[in-house]
Design a protein around this motif. Structure first.
Motif, PDB file in Angstrom:
ATOM      1  N   ASN A 152       0.849  -1.186   0.000  1.00 27.04           N
ATOM      2  CA  ASN A 152       0.000   0.000   0.000  1.00 27.04           C
ATOM      3  C   ASN A 152       0.883   1.234   0.000  1.00 27.04           C
ATOM      4  O   ASN A 152       2.083   1.145   0.285  1.00 27.04           O
ATOM      5  N   GLN A 169      -4.722   6.733   1.817  1.00 29.64           N
ATOM      6  CA  GLN A 169      -4.030   5.470   1.576  1.00 29.64           C
ATOM      7  C   GLN A 169      -4.592   4.823   0.319  1.00 29.64           C
ATOM      8  O   GLN A 169      -5.804   4.823   0.098  1.00 29.64           O
ATOM      9  N   ARG A 212       5.964  -2.996  17.877  1.00 28.62           N
ATOM     10  CA  ARG A 212       4.592  -3.493  17.819  1.00 28.62           C
ATOM     11  C   ARG A 212       4.324  -4.224  19.129  1.00 28.62           C
ATOM     12  O   ARG A 212       5.101  -5.122  19.502  1.00 28.62           O
ATOM     13  N   GLY A 254      -2.229  -0.590  14.449  1.00 25.55           N
ATOM     14  CA  GLY A 254      -1.694  -1.946  14.378  1.00 25.55           C
ATOM     15  C   GLY A 254      -2.245  -2.803  13.271  1.00 25.55           C
ATOM     16  O   GLY A 254      -1.949  -3.992  13.205  1.00 25.55           O
ATOM     17  N   SER A 255      -3.041  -2.238  12.377  1.00 27.38           N
ATOM     18  CA  SER A 255      -3.543  -3.042  11.254  1.00 27.38           C
ATOM     19  C   SER A 255      -2.689  -2.769  10.023  1.00 27.38           C
ATOM     20  O   SER A 255      -2.080  -1.720   9.902  1.00 27.38           O
ATOM     21  N   LEU A 256      -2.658  -3.727   9.107  1.00 26.87           N
ATOM     22  CA  LEU A 256      -1.863  -3.561   7.896  1.00 26.87           C
ATOM     23  C   LEU A 256      -2.342  -2.350   7.129  1.00 26.87           C
ATOM     24  O   LEU A 256      -3.533  -2.156   6.928  1.00 26.87           O
ATOM     25  N   GLY A 257      -1.384  -1.529   6.717  1.00 29.23           N
ATOM     26  CA  GLY A 257      -1.761  -0.331   5.988  1.00 29.23           C
ATOM     27  C   GLY A 257      -2.332   0.745   6.881  1.00 29.23           C
ATOM     28  O   GLY A 257      -3.050   1.627   6.425  1.00 29.23           O
ATOM     29  N   GLU A 258      -2.012   0.691   8.137  1.00 26.64           N
ATOM     30  CA  GLU A 258      -2.527   1.678   9.085  1.00 26.64           C
ATOM     31  C   GLU A 258      -1.998   3.061   8.765  1.00 26.64           C
ATOM     32  O   GLU A 258      -0.898   3.227   8.268  1.00 26.64           O
ATOM     33  N   LYS A 259      -2.800   4.053   9.081  1.00 34.07           N
ATOM     34  CA  LYS A 259      -2.284   5.402   8.981  1.00 34.07           C
ATOM     35  C   LYS A 259      -1.610   5.747  10.295  1.00 34.07           C
ATOM     36  O   LYS A 259      -2.013   5.278  11.356  1.00 34.07           O
ATOM     37  N   LEU A 260      -0.600   6.566  10.204  1.00 33.61           N
ATOM     38  CA  LEU A 260       0.155   6.963  11.381  1.00 33.61           C
ATOM     39  C   LEU A 260      -0.262   8.333  11.866  1.00 33.61           C
ATOM     40  O   LEU A 260      -0.569   9.226  11.073  1.00 33.61           O
TER      41      LEU A 260
END
Lengths: 111, 114
Positions: free
Chosen positions: A31, A48, B50, B97-103
């Motif tokens: 991604n 995203q 993590r 903590g999820s895939l592709g999470e925004k920071l």
């Protein structure tokens, strides 16, 4: 390791002109995210993209993810002075959740 | 509004001194990142946690830098001894903590080592 390259480094535009920044990864991404950092501020999440060929719009901003999931672009239509800042792309590859940022494009808008 | 809190906002120190930067991630977030920003290098990933466990600190100079998460509400980045080339803005960011999470980034610590 994964590298994310972003061009141009700087872009100066007159208010009302369009702006585009490009992002290229050395590896296939799971991604890609885009962030904006205002002068003196911190990066703030914009969007995203996850799917190959995906296109998303936010008002005057259009984001694209390449078919091979190795490149992306951000296009701003009719820039405004509020668009000033540094735009970063950030890619996540095979490492779960690890984001690698591009160098950023510094956008200045002249009124 | 939930936010990532970093302290101190500014730090001026002399070469050779120890520097400790602190970060309080957003409650419920289980990933924490430390980034260093300079004009020359941009945003460099220093360390990544993590569930409080270090997953990647390959971007961090091991001889002088250390990063820890003593508990879920606190992450620390230490430099000992500090050097002028460490002068930069250090950002902490947390994610759900999820895939592709925004920071979500903190406001950063502006470090100047004289």
């Amino acid at each position: 390791g994964q590298q994310v390259m972003q061009i141009p480094q700087y872009q100066h535009v007159q208010e009302g002109e369009d702006f585009t920044t490009y992002c290229n990864s050395s590896t296939t991404l799971s991604n890609i995210q885009w962030y904006k950092q205002r002068p003196g501020g911190h990066p703030v999440f914009l969007i995203q993209l996850v799917k190959s060929g995906e296109v998303k719009k936010q008002k005057r901003l259009t984001f694209q993810f390449g078919e091979a999931k190795k490149n992306s672009s951000l296009h701003i239509t009719a820039t405004q002075t509020t668009d000033v800042g540094t735009y970063f792309c950030a890619g996540s590859g095979t490492s779960y959740g690890k984001l690698t940022f591009g160098q950023g494009t510094i956008l200045t808008v002249h009124p | 509004d939930a936010r990532v809190t970093q302290t101190p906002r500014h730090k001026v120190t002399e070469m050779g001194q120890e520097v400790t930067m602190r970060c309080q991630p957003i409650l419920g977030h289980n990933t924490v990142f430390w980034y260093r920003q300079t004009m020359m290098q941009g945003l460099e990933l220093l360390a990544y946690f993590r569930n409080r466990a270090p997953l990647d600190d390959s971007g961090m100079p091991k001889d002088r830098f250390s990063a820890e998460m003593p508990d879920a509400t606190l992450a620390t980045l230490k430099i000992q001894p500090s050097e002028p080339r460490d002068s930069a803005v250090y950002f902490c960011a947390s994610g759900p903590g999820s895939l592709g999470e925004k920071l979500f980034f903190g406001s950063g610590t502006q470090l100047s080592v004289l």
